[in-house]
Design a protein around this motif. Structure first.
Motif, PDB file in Angstrom:
ATOM      1  N   PRO A 160      55.358 -13.181  64.271  1.00  0.00           N
ATOM      2  CA  PRO A 160      55.795 -13.630  65.353  1.00  0.00           C
ATOM      3  C   PRO A 160      55.979 -15.074  66.193  1.00  0.00           C
ATOM      4  N   ASN A 161      56.961 -15.241  66.993  1.00  0.00           N
ATOM      5  CA  ASN A 161      56.981 -16.551  67.895  1.00  0.00           C
ATOM      6  C   ASN A 161      56.462 -16.881  69.040  1.00  0.00           C
ATOM      7  N   ASN A 162      55.610 -15.997  69.380  1.00  0.00           N
ATOM      8  CA  ASN A 162      54.999 -16.313  71.052  1.00  0.00           C
ATOM      9  C   ASN A 162      53.263 -16.067  70.333  1.00  0.00           C
ATOM     10  N   PRO A 188      61.155 -23.385  76.865  1.00  0.00           N
ATOM     11  CA  PRO A 188      60.379 -23.990  77.528  1.00  0.00           C
ATOM     12  C   PRO A 188      59.135 -23.194  78.078  1.00  0.00           C
ATOM     13  N   ASN A 189      59.042 -22.525  77.540  1.00  0.00           N
ATOM     14  CA  ASN A 189      57.459 -21.303  77.730  1.00  0.00           C
ATOM     15  C   ASN A 189      56.917 -21.541  76.819  1.00  0.00           C
ATOM     16  N   GLY A 190      56.702 -22.398  75.716  1.00  0.00           N
ATOM     17  CA  GLY A 190      55.784 -22.775  74.307  1.00  0.00           C
ATOM     18  C   GLY A 190      56.517 -22.386  73.191  1.00  0.00           C
ATOM     19  N   LEU A 207      66.236 -26.046  73.867  1.00  0.00           N
ATOM     20  CA  LEU A 207      64.724 -26.300  73.051  1.00  0.00           C
ATOM     21  C   LEU A 207      64.431 -27.755  73.266  1.00  0.00           C
ATOM     22  N   LYS A 208      63.095 -27.303  73.554  1.00  0.00           N
ATOM     23  CA  LYS A 208      63.010 -29.440  72.960  1.00  0.00           C
ATOM     24  C   LYS A 208      61.695 -29.265  72.087  1.00  0.00           C
ATOM     25  N   ILE A 213      56.909 -30.790  75.979  1.00  0.00           N
ATOM     26  CA  ILE A 213      55.851 -29.113  76.649  1.00  0.00           C
ATOM     27  C   ILE A 213      55.549 -29.771  77.730  1.00  0.00           C
ATOM     28  N   ALA A 214      54.419 -29.570  78.316  1.00  0.00           N
ATOM     29  CA  ALA A 214      53.169 -30.360  78.777  1.00  0.00           C
ATOM     30  C   ALA A 214      52.474 -29.020  78.726  1.00  0.00           C
ATOM     31  N   GLY A 215      51.256 -29.566  78.355  1.00  0.00           N
ATOM     32  CA  GLY A 215      50.058 -27.986  77.008  1.00  0.00           C
ATOM     33  C   GLY A 215      48.962 -28.512  77.155  1.00  0.00           C
ATOM     34  N   PRO A 216      47.422 -27.671  77.543  1.00  0.00           N
ATOM     35  CA  PRO A 216      46.483 -28.153  77.719  1.00  0.00           C
ATOM     36  C   PRO A 216      45.779 -29.564  76.942  1.00  0.00           C
TER      37      PRO A 216
END
Length: 285
Positions: A160-162, A188-190, A207-208, A213-216
């Protein structure tokens, strides 16, 4: 005591030793961090593993995708490709000792005092630090166990990739392995994209690069990674540092002296197949 962080070595033993000589690395008092992919493509994978293993507690490393591939080759699961130049290592008298040492190394390093995190490919923006640590430990536990060939046989694949906490079994382990050792681009959703390997400015929307992509984790820690030689150590946001500058491709091997926030570079001994490298200029704070 000094802390030195070095990008993907890829069997470039002579360059590694020359770079450490530049900073007068002393394993009795200094700490060396390595972003993974110790082996393959360069001529000295056997010497690299022997040397890094000899450093004992003076080294903190993470496994990369080429290190995992070596484990799979040694276990008879994957083919030994001539371009990886692994045959001397595979045929060495101490190969079994080196392989068993390698498969007991981590996939993630975290220093809470320095607020520093290192993963070979980076940290997916879908994870917080506790999830990243938990998922890394799950994979490490399997690789270091007697059943590791079963996992290595199943680790290849893009799905899986999510991320979901509901993932379990081999699917969960495969996602974690891909996120920590193969990731470059995300939606964009990670969600991971495991197909595109272009330079960041060549990828088609949406794609980025994962680091855009902002993450915690990036809000709390400096993230250090390797894996992406075509970045040439450039173009990442402040607080995210790419150290792979393509030594095995004719580029250079790059070191960051953490306390001094200073970069050192050792040119490759091989004919250049990439543009001439310069020290990365981004902040490490």
């Amino acid at each position: 005591m000094s802390t030195y962080l070095i990008g993907d070595v890829h069997g470039c033993y002579d360059e590694l030793r020359a770079l450490l000589k530049q900073v007068s690395f002393n394993p009795e008092q200094d700490i060396l961090w390595l972003t993974g992919d110790l082996v393959a493509r360069g001529p000295g994978s056997l010497d690299v593993l022997r040397y890094v293993k000899s450093l004992g507690d003076s080294v903190r490393l993470v496994l990369g995708n080429h290190d995992l591939h070596l484990l799979a080759v040694y276990a008879g699961i994957s083919r030994n490709k001539p371009k990886d130049r692994l045959t001397p290592l595979l045929e060495a008298d101490d190969a079994d000792e080196l392989i068993n040492w390698l498969r007991r190394q981590p996939l993630l390093q975290v220093d809470e005092e320095k607020k520093l995190v290192m993963g070979h490919a980076g940290i997916t923006p879908q994870w917080d630090i506790e999830t990243a640590k938990k998922c890394a430990r799950e994979v490490e536990s399997v690789i270091s166990s007697d059943s590791y060939p079963l996992f290595l046989n199943a680790m290849y694949g893009d799905m899986p990739n999510n991320w979901s906490e509901a993932l379990s079994g081999l699917a969960r382990l495969r996602f974690s392995t891909n996120a920590l050792t193969r990731m470059r681009f995300c939606f964009p959703n990670g969600q991971l994209d495991m197909i595109c390997k272009d330079a960041p400015d060549s990828a088609l929307p949406p794609l980025k690069p994962w680091f855009n992509i902002a993450g915690p984790v990036a809000r709390e820690y400096t993230i250090v990674f390797g894996h992406w030689a075509s970045l040439e150590g450039k173009g990442t946001p402040e607080g995210i540092i790419g150290l792979d500058t393509g030594c095995c491709w004719g580029g250079s091997l790059t070191l960051l002296h953490w306390e001094e926030q200073r970069y050192y570079v050792q040119a490759s001994n091989r004919q250049s197949t990439l543009a001439e490298k310069v020290p990365p200029q981004q902040s490490a704070s």
